[in-house]
Design an enzyme around this catalytic site. Sequence first.
Site, mmCIF file in Angstrom:
data_model
loop_
_atom_site.group_PDB
_atom_site.id
_atom_site.type_symbol
_atom_site.label_atom_id
_atom_site.label_comp_id
_atom_site.label_asym_id
_atom_site.label_seq_id
_atom_site.Cartn_x
_atom_site.Cartn_y
_atom_site.Cartn_z
ATOM 1 N N LYS A 7 -8.427 8.261 -18.959
ATOM 2 C CA LYS A 7 -6.707 8.032 -19.066
ATOM 3 C C LYS A 7 -6.503 9.520 -18.481
ATOM 4 O O LYS A 7 -6.641 10.543 -18.782
ATOM 5 C CB LYS A 7 -6.351 7.778 -20.557
ATOM 6 C CG LYS A 7 -6.715 6.642 -21.013
ATOM 7 C CD LYS A 7 -6.660 5.310 -20.393
ATOM 8 C CE LYS A 7 -5.065 4.639 -20.566
ATOM 9 N NZ LYS A 7 -4.936 3.863 -21.985
ATOM 10 N N GLU A 19 -12.692 4.392 -9.793
ATOM 11 C CA GLU A 19 -11.597 3.725 -8.810
ATOM 12 C C GLU A 19 -10.460 3.915 -9.848
ATOM 13 O O GLU A 19 -10.390 3.899 -11.371
ATOM 14 C CB GLU A 19 -11.972 2.090 -8.842
ATOM 15 C CG GLU A 19 -11.782 1.433 -9.952
ATOM 16 C CD GLU A 19 -12.781 0.186 -10.167
ATOM 17 O OE1 GLU A 19 -13.908 0.492 -9.708
ATOM 18 O OE2 GLU A 19 -12.254 -0.777 -10.419
ATOM 19 N N SER A 27 -11.882 -5.228 -22.993
ATOM 20 C CA SER A 27 -11.020 -4.307 -22.558
ATOM 21 C C SER A 27 -12.005 -2.900 -22.559
ATOM 22 O O SER A 27 -13.219 -3.287 -22.405
ATOM 23 C CB SER A 27 -10.099 -4.002 -23.576
ATOM 24 O OG SER A 27 -10.702 -3.836 -24.906
ATOM 25 N N LEU A 28 -11.699 -1.630 -22.220
ATOM 26 C CA LEU A 28 -12.284 -0.565 -21.780
ATOM 27 C C LEU A 28 -12.264 0.517 -22.947
ATOM 28 O O LEU A 28 -10.936 0.495 -23.521
ATOM 29 C CB LEU A 28 -11.935 -0.101 -20.612
ATOM 30 C CG LEU A 28 -12.217 -0.738 -19.386
ATOM 31 C CD1 LEU A 28 -11.531 -0.137 -18.147
ATOM 32 C CD2 LEU A 28 -13.740 -1.037 -18.946
ATOM 33 N N LYS A 38 -17.489 3.152 -13.695
ATOM 34 C CA LYS A 38 -18.643 2.038 -13.931
ATOM 35 C C LYS A 38 -19.956 2.422 -13.446
ATOM 36 O O LYS A 38 -20.117 3.165 -12.390
ATOM 37 C CB LYS A 38 -18.060 0.868 -13.290
ATOM 38 C CG LYS A 38 -16.833 0.212 -13.775
ATOM 39 C CD LYS A 38 -16.223 -0.922 -12.894
ATOM 40 C CE LYS A 38 -14.881 -1.145 -13.268
ATOM 41 N NZ LYS A 38 -14.152 -2.172 -12.483
ATOM 42 N N CYS A 67 8.074 -1.112 -54.545
ATOM 43 C CA CYS A 67 7.878 -1.623 -55.891
ATOM 44 C C CYS A 67 8.016 -0.611 -57.041
ATOM 45 O O CYS A 67 8.010 -1.014 -58.246
ATOM 46 C CB CYS A 67 6.773 -2.462 -55.842
ATOM 47 S SG CYS A 67 5.023 -1.385 -56.043
ATOM 48 N N ASP A 96 -1.898 -0.240 -13.748
ATOM 49 C CA ASP A 96 -1.410 -0.457 -14.875
ATOM 50 C C ASP A 96 -0.518 -1.762 -14.761
ATOM 51 O O ASP A 96 0.686 -1.810 -14.296
ATOM 52 C CB ASP A 96 -0.376 0.842 -15.245
ATOM 53 C CG ASP A 96 0.405 0.503 -16.469
ATOM 54 O OD1 ASP A 96 -0.148 -0.379 -17.422
ATOM 55 O OD2 ASP A 96 1.146 1.548 -16.930
ATOM 56 N N CYS A 132 0.201 2.920 -52.800
ATOM 57 C CA CYS A 132 0.756 2.352 -53.822
ATOM 58 C C CYS A 132 -0.356 1.474 -54.682
ATOM 59 O O CYS A 132 -1.015 0.915 -54.212
ATOM 60 C CB CYS A 132 1.597 1.295 -53.209
ATOM 61 S SG CYS A 132 2.462 0.080 -54.397
ATOM 62 N N LYS A 174 -7.171 3.064 -12.488
ATOM 63 C CA LYS A 174 -7.032 2.039 -13.412
ATOM 64 C C LYS A 174 -5.473 1.609 -13.342
ATOM 65 O O LYS A 174 -4.767 2.369 -13.389
ATOM 66 C CB LYS A 174 -7.028 2.786 -14.881
ATOM 67 C CG LYS A 174 -6.904 1.575 -15.917
ATOM 68 C CD LYS A 174 -7.440 2.111 -17.277
ATOM 69 C CE LYS A 174 -7.171 1.127 -18.474
ATOM 70 N NZ LYS A 174 -6.011 0.445 -18.562
ATOM 71 N N CYS A 219 6.085 4.269 -55.105
ATOM 72 C CA CYS A 219 5.901 3.187 -53.821
ATOM 73 C C CYS A 219 7.474 3.025 -53.607
ATOM 74 O O CYS A 219 8.329 2.486 -54.588
ATOM 75 C CB CYS A 219 5.334 1.975 -54.068
ATOM 76 S SG CYS A 219 5.752 0.782 -53.032
ATOM 77 N N TYR A 231 -11.272 -6.181 -9.094
ATOM 78 C CA TYR A 231 -12.233 -5.199 -9.411
ATOM 79 C C TYR A 231 -13.377 -5.531 -10.295
ATOM 80 O O TYR A 231 -14.200 -4.673 -10.494
ATOM 81 C CB TYR A 231 -11.365 -3.841 -9.991
ATOM 82 C CG TYR A 231 -10.509 -4.356 -11.281
ATOM 83 C CD1 TYR A 231 -11.234 -4.970 -12.354
ATOM 84 C CD2 TYR A 231 -9.388 -4.320 -11.291
ATOM 85 C CE1 TYR A 231 -10.375 -5.320 -13.356
ATOM 86 C CE2 TYR A 231 -8.356 -4.469 -12.358
ATOM 87 C CZ TYR A 231 -9.014 -5.332 -13.502
ATOM 88 O OH TYR A 231 -8.160 -5.580 -14.725
ATOM 89 N N CYS A 252 3.229 -5.769 -55.446
ATOM 90 C CA CYS A 252 4.060 -4.995 -54.539
ATOM 91 C C CYS A 252 4.450 -5.857 -53.444
ATOM 92 O O CYS A 252 3.753 -6.463 -52.620
ATOM 93 C CB CYS A 252 3.352 -3.758 -53.954
ATOM 94 S SG CYS A 252 4.308 -3.020 -52.761
ATOM 95 N N ARG A 284 -5.528 -12.797 -19.595
ATOM 96 C CA ARG A 284 -6.551 -12.342 -20.675
ATOM 97 C C ARG A 284 -6.336 -12.980 -21.976
ATOM 98 O O ARG A 284 -7.311 -13.254 -22.498
ATOM 99 C CB ARG A 284 -6.298 -10.886 -20.698
ATOM 100 C CG ARG A 284 -7.474 -10.352 -21.536
ATOM 101 C CD ARG A 284 -7.759 -9.013 -21.293
ATOM 102 N NE ARG A 284 -8.805 -8.479 -22.387
ATOM 103 C CZ ARG A 284 -8.252 -7.505 -23.393
ATOM 104 N NH1 ARG A 284 -7.154 -7.236 -23.205
ATOM 105 N NH2 ARG A 284 -9.107 -7.309 -24.244
HETATM 106 S S1 IVH Z 1 -12.754 -3.189 -15.298
HETATM 107 C C1 IVH Z 1 -15.600 -5.417 -18.332
HETATM 108 N N1 IVH Z 1 -11.413 -1.909 -13.438
HETATM 109 O O1 IVH Z 1 -7.710 -2.216 -17.882
HETATM 110 C C2 IVH Z 1 -14.142 -4.416 -18.116
HETATM 111 N N2 IVH Z 1 -10.318 -2.823 -15.548
HETATM 112 O O2 IVH Z 1 -8.195 -1.218 -20.718
HETATM 113 C C3 IVH Z 1 -13.351 -5.209 -17.264
HETATM 114 N N3 IVH Z 1 -7.807 -2.445 -15.593
HETATM 115 O O3 IVH Z 1 -8.354 -5.111 -19.213
HETATM 116 C C4 IVH Z 1 -12.228 -4.336 -16.635
HETATM 117 N N4 IVH Z 1 -7.531 -1.515 -13.578
HETATM 118 O O4 IVH Z 1 -6.818 -5.133 -17.199
HETATM 119 C C5 IVH Z 1 -11.298 -2.425 -14.789
HETATM 120 N N5 IVH Z 1 -10.413 -0.732 -11.837
HETATM 121 C C6 IVH Z 1 -10.292 -1.410 -12.968
HETATM 122 C C7 IVH Z 1 -8.983 -1.742 -13.879
HETATM 123 C C8 IVH Z 1 -9.124 -2.300 -15.091
HETATM 124 C C9 IVH Z 1 -6.997 -1.948 -14.623
HETATM 125 C C10 IVH Z 1 -7.460 -3.015 -16.887
HETATM 126 C C11 IVH Z 1 -7.808 -4.287 -17.203
HETATM 127 C C12 IVH Z 1 -8.535 -4.163 -18.454
HETATM 128 C C13 IVH Z 1 -7.758 -3.003 -19.051
HETATM 129 C C14 IVH Z 1 -8.797 -2.303 -20.006
#
Ligand code: IVH
Length: 751
Positions: free
Chosen positions: A327, A129, A97-98, A303, A435, A133, A450, A131, A432, A239, A456, A152
């Site tokens: 974000k 680029e 994840s990021l 990146k 308990c 959803d 607690c 992100k 608590c 991506y 508990c 994933r």
């Molecule tokens: S790069 C090693 N690029 O965001 C990192 N991720 O919060 C590879 N996501 O699990 C991810 N758009 O599902 C990358 N342009 C983008 C993205 C992206 C959406 C998602 C992806 C990742 C999550 C992390």
Amino acid sequence: MSETTSTTTKDVKSLSPAEAEAELARLAELLNKANAAYHQADAPEMDDADYDALKRRNAAIESAFPDLKRSDSPSDQVGAAPSETFSKIRHAVRMLSLGNAFDAEDVAEFDRSVRSYLGREDGLTYTAEPKIDGLSLSLRYENGKLIQAATRGDGETGENVTANARTIEDIPENLQGAPEVLEVRGEVYMSHDDFAALNERQEAAGAKRFANPRNAAAGSLRQLDSEITRARPLRFFAYAWGELSAPLAETQYDAIQRLETLGFSTNPLTARCDGTEALLAHYVQIEQKRATLGYDIDGVVYKVNDLALQARLGFRSTTPRWAIAHKFPAELAWTRLEKIEIQVGRTGALSPVARLTPVTVGGVVVSNATLHNEDYIAGRDAKGGRIREGKDIREGDWVQVYRAGDVIPKIADVDLSKRPEEATPYSFPTTCPECGSPAIREEGDAVRRCTGGLICPAQAVEKLKHFVSRAAFDIEGLGAKQVEAFYGDDQLPVKEPADIFTLRQRDAEAFTKLANRDGWGETSAKNLFEAIDEKREIALSRLIFGLGIRHVGEVAAQDLARHYTSWEAMAQALDAARPAALAHRKADEAAEAERAAAAEEGRRAKLAEARAAVAGDVPPEAAEAWADLIGTDGIGPTLALSLSDAFANPDERAAMDRLLPQLTPLPPEARATGSPVAGKTVVFTGTLEKMTRAEAKARAEALGAKVSGSVSAKTDLLVAGPGAGSKAKKAADLGVETIDEDGWLSLIGDA
Ligand code: IVH
């Protein structure tokens, strides 16, 4: 039954209430039986189309006669498309994840940390680029043919959704001119228009509406019947990539271009940006286009463009150092706070939760929000400063709720003009609620806890839930819900982790009792016992993490497992270190008292002395074991003390002693084979000239070495740059091999 009187074929609208009730009962029986056959016996009795038709009919009747909805309604049965039925795929390269950035300062910090890691003064080029959803998917091509698609999952293992992925138009079956092995990664998503149309169709069919396009995309991709997926308009943006037999390009930007040439959709708003100002400018552009894109995005991903630099930067435990997600600001909504409730967590923390009148925040219905702790409710931060201009939060208040990404909703503000007259300040419990034990707040801790420990029930249940959670024992069929049921069950009680593994030996009737329980059957009981047995052999790190000791997270558990390599070694070391741990705490307290006294008298001197005085009383083995523990990479004194306390607590230790005979903890796998430094303990000291200290450490760890901060008899190798001091001397005294930076680089093959 004649055609005219049969309720089973009658149009829903023409059913009388009595007929509807009878029909719901019949459907519940049929569907629940079909569910059981499907999930527990692996022998579906009904084909999917019939099943879906019955389920839709059931939903349609429920929506026409909401009062008649049954408590065992099949609409509420989770697991209509259970994840257990997809086979599992281990990712050749982990799916990560990021990290997140929320403002310009966070972005500047990201850029600084990248440059400092690489030891570079000059600016870097990045890509930026949207992100997307949606949900991420990994596509494996061999010799240009799509052979596998996996979700994933937990990043290491995902679900095999190959048949479903093949139905997505944006995903090519064949590639021309691709590397022999190519794993393409990207996001599956649904456009706004397709989402709206799907929800209309769902509604017309009496089926559930999806809350947002991401849920719709996830629900559609994870269908057991790929024909259902085919009917759902999913899309895919590429991506990133996983395993490759040959590099795609030298830069991120060119690699994405290459994927585009190979036939993938890539996002048209991908740009190259020199430095953070350009990144932020592109962010603003994307944000301005957000509403008209036609699909959901929740930020902008940055990146490092140069792939050689990406490789040097590498990864932290779950996120790359070379990328970050910036974000968009959180979404907000106002609603009524109906009640404040207290939840007791596994470490005894009393966490206040706001029960809200449900409200939609960014496409998701929110009915709970965290209130953090008692100071937060009172309008104070940890240091006693004011938050929300000092406004407190009361039951009955009109509050502003926000959600940023997937995180738990929070409360940002209170509208005092709408405060009911009778609202009184919230008084935080000092016992608590579960308990009745005193709940106390230690000096410097924002959280009230607690003191009931394992007596508990809330702590015990939460500890069990943690024990079976995904990153710990991850026992199939034994999740949070089941653990709660077992805990309260008189017939087959599970009060602590050991009880899970002794269920069958404690009670000869265990199997029959379980098989006869509501919602269970012979097959599911058999599966559960098998799943439990499978986890008797468990990675040492999972065991350590599973114990749920305060401050010991997944990464620290891995660090400890790598350091000690066996349960016995760790337990012995902790026992040995105990006197030093106690001395450390006493010294901290003395230093704190001294600090207070010194501050009063205007003298700030004696801090270190107090610590040294107490530390001097400790036997040398204890001092050594303690130094070794807190010298372990990633293990600080707070964590070490908490770990030491847990092992010295008689109740907790007894519970561990009951658990361990049931298990075979497996030592961590040597992470890299072939490297001469794998499994070695290495210390870096002095100035390094060809790489930063952070990079040296990460590189060594990636090769399977342990990096420690202090030299001891366990050190295998000291890498000493110019200016090395006491560590070099100690290494010489202990006869530890010492080399310089060039020696290190040639040893690891980087020279
Ligand atoms: S790069 C090693 N690029 O965001 C990192 N991720 O919060 C590879 N996501 O699990 C991810 N758009 O599902 C990358 N342009 C983008 C993205 C992206 C959406 C998602 C992806 C990742 C999550 C992390």
